[in-house]
Design a protein around this motif. Structure first.
Motif, PDB file in Angstrom:
ATOM      1  N   GLY A 217     -21.963  29.575  63.566  1.00  0.00           N
ATOM      2  CA  GLY A 217     -22.368  30.842  63.398  1.00  0.00           C
ATOM      3  C   GLY A 217     -21.515  31.726  63.839  1.00  0.00           C
ATOM      4  N   THR A 218     -20.653  31.795  64.684  1.00  0.00           N
ATOM      5  CA  THR A 218     -19.651  32.685  64.762  1.00  0.00           C
ATOM      6  C   THR A 218     -18.869  32.709  63.664  1.00  0.00           C
TER       7      THR A 218
ATOM      8  N   ASP B  79     -27.404  38.747  62.563  1.00  0.00           N
ATOM      9  CA  ASP B  79     -27.223  37.668  63.231  1.00  0.00           C
ATOM     10  C   ASP B  79     -28.502  36.943  63.353  1.00  0.00           C
TER      11      ASP B  79
ATOM     12  N   GLN C 279     -30.262  32.898  66.470  1.00  0.00           N
ATOM     13  CA  GLN C 279     -31.418  32.393  67.582  1.00  0.00           C
ATOM     14  C   GLN C 279     -32.589  32.459  66.728  1.00  0.00           C
TER      15      GLN C 279
ATOM     16  N   SER D 264     -27.079  29.082  62.183  1.00  0.00           N
ATOM     17  CA  SER D 264     -26.207  27.962  62.683  1.00  0.00           C
ATOM     18  C   SER D 264     -26.844  26.765  63.023  1.00  0.00           C
TER      19      SER D 264
ATOM     20  N   HIS E 253     -26.664  24.069  64.796  1.00  0.00           N
ATOM     21  CA  HIS E 253     -27.073  23.299  66.371  1.00  0.00           C
ATOM     22  C   HIS E 253     -28.273  24.002  66.939  1.00  0.00           C
ATOM     23  N   LYS E 254     -28.752  25.439  66.437  1.00  0.00           N
ATOM     24  CA  LYS E 254     -29.582  25.842  67.346  1.00  0.00           C
ATOM     25  C   LYS E 254     -30.896  25.511  66.897  1.00  0.00           C
TER      26      LYS E 254
END
Ligand code: PLP
Length: 389
Positions: A72-73, A178, A181, A201, A203-204
């Motif tokens: 995500g970063t 973004d 979440q 992302s 892994h969330k």
């Protein structure tokens, strides 16, 4: 993690068995590079194409508008630096929000410090909601990007992204969101909302770590952050993480299928915490908006308690939680998010984020409340801290 209780799903989520199963053929077995021409490579390429279709479909995007990234970063960096540097002859002003993740704030700071950009940081109210009037006033003729998160990682507040998108579209300014979440929890329909770039992302949402995706609407100014080979249609070089991308697609697909029931499950458990914790622990403050927030997020401050001592004591009792964003814990500075909400430093120091997930149970919530009440009471008796009301 045996008898322990994991309440840190905003930091990361466990990999689902179904996701691991989808990834396995590309972890062992088919190791081919999807850019090669022999048959296993073509199978890997087909798996990538299918994953792109699934992810685009889940977000209301077109497959060719999705770029796979390493996190995500990276998706945030690629979006912000990509649009800003591609547009620098048109203007050098970026608008963002005070409670963004550091993966948004730091790339913008870099553009300001090293590339001559200016930024305007729009404030939030005491619940973390962005001030729309301030955003409207912040936008200038030389603004080349607006970046606002869909939902906050610390306090869960959900921003009015559709209103912001209408505003930016009317001004012809690219809008980055973004959604790290939000993805997998909230409904995202990019066919309906004129967002130009959106980061997620895996892994969330119960997928693997180290894989993300960026939606870039066709026609958005673009300059590639990572250059090299021609992968991702020259928009992000590097051999694709086939297993990770396949896992991300499977994880998102599963989350979309169960989205409404997962939402209800999380909200029921979280609301129990909202009800019980302030009732059992005097001097508790709930941080963030009561309704406009992610269903699984609870964030509290306890007067007279130091957040780190609380986390250590919870860990000893088998409860895994966080004091703020995972990257900020370990630091004794109050989080920039709680500061932006106007939470006094002494109160912000005693903050605790509990984020529930699909494997949590009501019985675990009851135990967590019991343990937490005991620990806060003990810490307050042991070391009354300055600033306690
Ligand atoms: N943006 C938000 C809102 C996040 O919560 C996170 C992770 O905590 C990130 C970006 C970074 O994502 P990743 O861990 O995939 O780099």
């Amino acid at each position: 993690m045996n008898n322990s209780i994991y309440l840190d799903h905003a930091a990361t989520t466990p990999l689902r068995p179904e996701v691991l199963q989808a990834m396995e053929p590309f972890l062992a077995g088919n190791f081919a590079n999807p850019s090669s021409i022999y048959r296993p490579a073509q199978e890997a390429r087909s798996a990538l194409d299918r994953a792109r279709d699934v992810i685009a479909g889940a977000l209301g995007a077109k497959p060719q508008e999705m770029i796979f990234t390493g996190s995500g970063t990276e998706a945030n960096n690629a979006a912000i630096k990509g649009v800003a540097l591609a547009s620098r002859d048109r203007g050098r002003h970026i608008v963002t929000c005070a409670i963004e993740h550091h993966a948004v704030l730091h790339p913008i700071e870099e553009l300001v410090e090293r590339f001559g950009f200016q930024s305007t940081i729009v404030p939030v109210d005491e619940y973390g909601l962005l001030d729309l009037a301030a955003l409207r006033a912040a936008v200038r003729d030389d603004t080349v990007l607006v970046s606002v998160m869909w939902a906050n990682n610390e306090i869960g507040t959900v921003q009015p992204v559709a209103e912001i998108a209408a505003l930016t579209k009317a001004r012809g300014i690219p809008f980055h969101v973004d959604a790290v979440q939000a993805a997998g929890t909230l409904a995202i329909d990019l066919a309906d909302v004129p967002i130009d770039l959106l980061s997620i992302s895996a892994h969330k949402f119960y997928g693997p770590k180290g894989v993300g995706a960026l939606f870039v609407r066709s026609g958005t100014p673009w300059w590639p952050l990572i250059t090299g080979g021609g992968q991702e249609r020259n928009r992000r070089a590097g051999t694709e993480n086939v297993a990770g991308i396949v896992g991300m697609a499977r994880a998102l697909e599963l989350r979309m299928w169960e989205r409404l029931s997962a939402y209800e499950h999380a909200r029921t458990l979280r609301d129990f915490l909202f009800e019980q914790i302030p009732a059992r622990i005097p001097g508790t403050r709930i941080n963030g908006h009561r309704d406009l927030r992610l269903p699984h997020n609870a964030n509290f401050s306890f007067e007279g308690v130091h957040g780190e001592s609380l986390l250590v004591a919870l860990d000893v009792a088998g409860i895994m939680a966080s004091s703020g964003s995972a990257c900020a814990s370990g630091s004794t500075e109050p989080s920039h998010v709680l500061q932006a909400l106007g939470v006094p430093n002494a109160v912000a120091q005693g903050s605790l984020r509990l984020t529930v997930g699909r494997d949590n149970t009501q019985e675990q919530m009851e135990r967590a409340v019991e343990v937490l009440a005991g620990i806060v009471g003990r810490l307050r008796r042991l070391s009354p801290v300055a600033g306690r009301a």
